[in-house]
Design an enzyme around this catalytic site. Sequence first.
Site, mmCIF file in Angstrom:
data_model
loop_
_atom_site.group_PDB
_atom_site.id
_atom_site.type_symbol
_atom_site.label_atom_id
_atom_site.label_comp_id
_atom_site.label_asym_id
_atom_site.label_seq_id
_atom_site.Cartn_x
_atom_site.Cartn_y
_atom_site.Cartn_z
ATOM 1 N N ARG A 157 -0.900 7.419 -8.235
ATOM 2 C CA ARG A 157 -0.237 8.258 -7.218
ATOM 3 C C ARG A 157 1.266 8.056 -7.251
ATOM 4 O O ARG A 157 2.041 8.943 -6.875
ATOM 5 C CB ARG A 157 -0.806 7.942 -5.828
ATOM 6 C CG ARG A 157 -0.405 8.942 -4.771
ATOM 7 C CD ARG A 157 -1.107 8.713 -3.456
ATOM 8 N NE ARG A 157 -0.578 7.552 -2.752
ATOM 9 C CZ ARG A 157 -1.012 7.133 -1.559
ATOM 10 N NH1 ARG A 157 -1.976 7.786 -0.946
ATOM 11 N NH2 ARG A 157 -0.480 6.079 -0.977
ATOM 12 N N ARG A 201 7.466 10.708 1.523
ATOM 13 C CA ARG A 201 7.289 10.785 0.059
ATOM 14 C C ARG A 201 7.707 12.172 -0.402
ATOM 15 O O ARG A 201 7.709 13.114 0.411
ATOM 16 C CB ARG A 201 5.809 10.578 -0.293
ATOM 17 C CG ARG A 201 5.314 9.206 0.035
ATOM 18 C CD ARG A 201 3.811 9.107 -0.233
ATOM 19 N NE ARG A 201 3.334 7.807 0.213
ATOM 20 C CZ ARG A 201 2.143 7.586 0.759
ATOM 21 N NH1 ARG A 201 1.289 8.574 0.928
ATOM 22 N NH2 ARG A 201 1.804 6.372 1.132
ATOM 23 N N GLY A 236 -5.383 4.899 -0.376
ATOM 24 C CA GLY A 236 -5.721 5.315 -1.743
ATOM 25 C C GLY A 236 -7.185 5.694 -1.901
ATOM 26 O O GLY A 236 -7.596 6.150 -2.973
ATOM 27 N N ALA A 237 -7.980 5.539 -0.830
ATOM 28 C CA ALA A 237 -9.416 5.857 -0.934
ATOM 29 C C ALA A 237 -9.668 7.362 -1.029
ATOM 30 O O ALA A 237 -10.717 7.790 -1.498
ATOM 31 C CB ALA A 237 -10.168 5.292 0.263
ATOM 32 N N ARG A 250 -1.020 -3.093 0.306
ATOM 33 C CA ARG A 250 -2.094 -2.130 0.536
ATOM 34 C C ARG A 250 -3.412 -2.622 -0.069
ATOM 35 O O ARG A 250 -4.484 -2.439 0.510
ATOM 36 C CB ARG A 250 -1.694 -0.754 -0.025
ATOM 37 C CG ARG A 250 -0.706 -0.052 0.876
ATOM 38 C CD ARG A 250 0.005 1.120 0.219
ATOM 39 N NE ARG A 250 1.073 1.589 1.091
ATOM 40 C CZ ARG A 250 1.032 2.686 1.854
ATOM 41 N NH1 ARG A 250 -0.019 3.463 1.804
ATOM 42 N NH2 ARG A 250 2.033 2.998 2.643
HETATM 43 N N1 LIG Z 1 -12.593 11.251 -5.985
HETATM 44 C C1 LIG Z 1 -11.418 11.051 -6.559
HETATM 45 N N2 LIG Z 1 -11.327 10.854 -7.882
HETATM 46 C C2 LIG Z 1 -10.126 10.638 -8.476
HETATM 47 N N3 LIG Z 1 -8.938 10.605 -7.825
HETATM 48 C C3 LIG Z 1 -8.963 10.789 -6.482
HETATM 49 C C4 LIG Z 1 -10.190 11.022 -5.789
HETATM 50 N N4 LIG Z 1 -9.895 11.170 -4.476
HETATM 51 C C5 LIG Z 1 -8.565 11.033 -4.355
HETATM 52 N N5 LIG Z 1 -7.993 10.817 -5.560
HETATM 53 C C6 LIG Z 1 -6.586 10.570 -5.848
HETATM 54 O O1 LIG Z 1 -6.310 9.237 -5.412
HETATM 55 C C7 LIG Z 1 -5.007 9.154 -4.843
HETATM 56 C C8 LIG Z 1 -5.127 8.605 -3.427
HETATM 57 O O2 LIG Z 1 -5.724 9.592 -2.598
HETATM 58 P P1 LIG Z 1 -5.161 9.910 -1.152
HETATM 59 O O3 LIG Z 1 -3.682 9.980 -1.180
HETATM 60 O O4 LIG Z 1 -5.908 11.083 -0.642
HETATM 61 O O5 LIG Z 1 -5.609 8.570 -0.417
HETATM 62 P P2 LIG Z 1 -5.446 8.139 1.088
HETATM 63 O O6 LIG Z 1 -6.686 7.439 1.469
HETATM 64 O O7 LIG Z 1 -5.058 9.294 1.931
HETATM 65 O O8 LIG Z 1 -4.261 7.107 1.004
HETATM 66 P P3 LIG Z 1 -3.217 6.658 2.147
HETATM 67 O O9 LIG Z 1 -3.998 5.987 3.203
HETATM 68 O O10 LIG Z 1 -2.278 5.752 1.421
HETATM 69 O O11 LIG Z 1 -2.516 7.897 2.667
HETATM 70 C C9 LIG Z 1 -4.386 10.536 -4.909
HETATM 71 O O12 LIG Z 1 -3.526 10.613 -6.025
HETATM 72 C C10 LIG Z 1 -5.611 11.466 -5.075
HETATM 73 O O13 LIG Z 1 -5.280 12.634 -5.806
HETATM 74 N N1 LIG Z 2 -3.253 2.962 13.119
HETATM 75 C C1 LIG Z 2 -2.725 4.018 12.503
HETATM 76 N N2 LIG Z 2 -2.769 4.103 11.162
HETATM 77 C C2 LIG Z 2 -2.246 5.200 10.601
HETATM 78 C C3 LIG Z 2 -1.664 6.238 11.335
HETATM 79 N N3 LIG Z 2 -1.227 7.191 10.483
HETATM 80 C C4 LIG Z 2 -1.551 6.763 9.261
HETATM 81 N N4 LIG Z 2 -2.166 5.568 9.318
HETATM 82 C C5 LIG Z 2 -2.688 4.749 8.225
HETATM 83 O O1 LIG Z 2 -1.623 4.105 7.568
HETATM 84 C C6 LIG Z 2 -2.010 3.811 6.247
HETATM 85 C C7 LIG Z 2 -0.906 4.143 5.292
HETATM 86 O O2 LIG Z 2 -0.605 5.512 5.316
HETATM 87 P P1 LIG Z 2 0.443 6.126 4.244
HETATM 88 O O3 LIG Z 2 0.562 7.576 4.623
HETATM 89 O O4 LIG Z 2 1.704 5.363 4.371
HETATM 90 O O5 LIG Z 2 -0.189 5.918 2.887
HETATM 91 C C8 LIG Z 2 -3.300 4.606 5.981
HETATM 92 O O6 LIG Z 2 -4.383 3.695 6.016
HETATM 93 C C9 LIG Z 2 -3.379 5.552 7.146
HETATM 94 O O7 LIG Z 2 -4.728 5.820 7.511
HETATM 95 C C10 LIG Z 2 -1.632 6.106 12.754
HETATM 96 O O8 LIG Z 2 -1.159 6.971 13.503
HETATM 97 N N5 LIG Z 2 -2.182 4.992 13.284
#
Ligand SMILES: Nc1ncnc2c1ncn2[C@@H]1O[C@H](COP(=O)(O)OP(=O)(O)OP(=O)(O)O)[C@@H](O)[C@H]1O
Ligand SMILES: Nc1nc2c(ncn2[C@@H]2O[C@H](COP(=O)(O)O)[C@@H](O)[C@H]2O)c(=O)[nH]1
Length: 198
Positions: A137, A44, A14-15, A148
């Site tokens: 999200r 998703r 979510g970062a 998480r």
């Molecule tokens: N700077 C920001 N300000 C507000 N909302 C944001 C910002 N950056 C990302 N978001 C929103 O926060 C949510 C989480 O972002 P994102 O899915 O990119 O996180 P992630 O780190 O990839 O999470 P995960 O590890 O679960 O895949 C999304 O809905 C995204 O649109």
């Molecule tokens: N160690 C690994 N972590 C991974 C990999 N691919 C994704 N991730 C991490 O999992 C969480 C959750 O992801 P989500 O898509 O279910 O939200 C997130 O922190 C990813 O960075 C992997 O190959 N190896």
Amino acid sequence: MAGPRPVVLSGPSGAGKSTLLKNLLKEYEGVFGFSVSHTTRSPRPGEENGKDYHYVTREYMQASIDKGEFIESAVFSGNMYGTSKASVQAVKDKNLICILDIDMQGVRAVKTTDLNPIYISIQPPSMNILEKRLRDRNTESEESLQKRLDAAQVDMEISKEPGIFDIVIVNDNLDDAYGKLKDALIEEIKKVQKNNLS
Ligand SMILES: Nc1ncnc2c1ncn2[C@@H]1O[C@H](COP(=O)(O)OP(=O)(O)OP(=O)(O)O)[C@@H](O)[C@H]1O
Ligand SMILES: Nc1nc2c(ncn2[C@@H]2O[C@H](COP(=O)(O)O)[C@@H](O)[C@H]2O)c(=O)[nH]1
């Protein structure tokens, strides 16, 4: 030319890692390539098999790990995730900067390999904002969300330890965070762009 250094993006769920990396892939087409991980979680809405993840069963994933096909793997929030050697090689073969989006367990595992990436941590401004982003999200069950958030607390502490990450970016304002990410990668970006022209 020796291939460009890969990039590891890590940080709490979510970062904003996927948001930032999607911006990079869009702005720098032909420069970055995403290492498509395997996972046992369900897709998703809007996610595509082979693009966002390779969605596999636990049995398939465990068998592949046992065969030595993965650089690293981890269990996160009850599901298996892993980076296959083939996923990274596919990006390297195109001479692109390979981006890995992996959790902290993955970071620690990659550090024992010869991948030599640039390690970047993406952090939320606060736990409250992280929780709001994850809830908004709308992808997680309450149970998954709590797992998480628990993992996020640990991640935020570890990211402060010196020597793990080359740079820690707090993703408060998205444009500012994206600017910092590009600044951190500009040397590698230029190398690939120069190579693409020659
Ligand atoms: N700077 C920001 N300000 C507000 N909302 C944001 C910002 N950056 C990302 N978001 C929103 O926060 C949510 C989480 O972002 P994102 O899915 O990119 O996180 P992630 O780190 O990839 O999470 P995960 O590890 O679960 O895949 C999304 O809905 C995204 O649109
Ligand atoms: N160690 C690994 N972590 C991974 C990999 N691919 C994704 N991730 C991490 O999992 C969480 C959750 O992801 P989500 O898509 O279910 O939200 C997130 O922190 C990813 O960075 C992997 O190959 N190896």
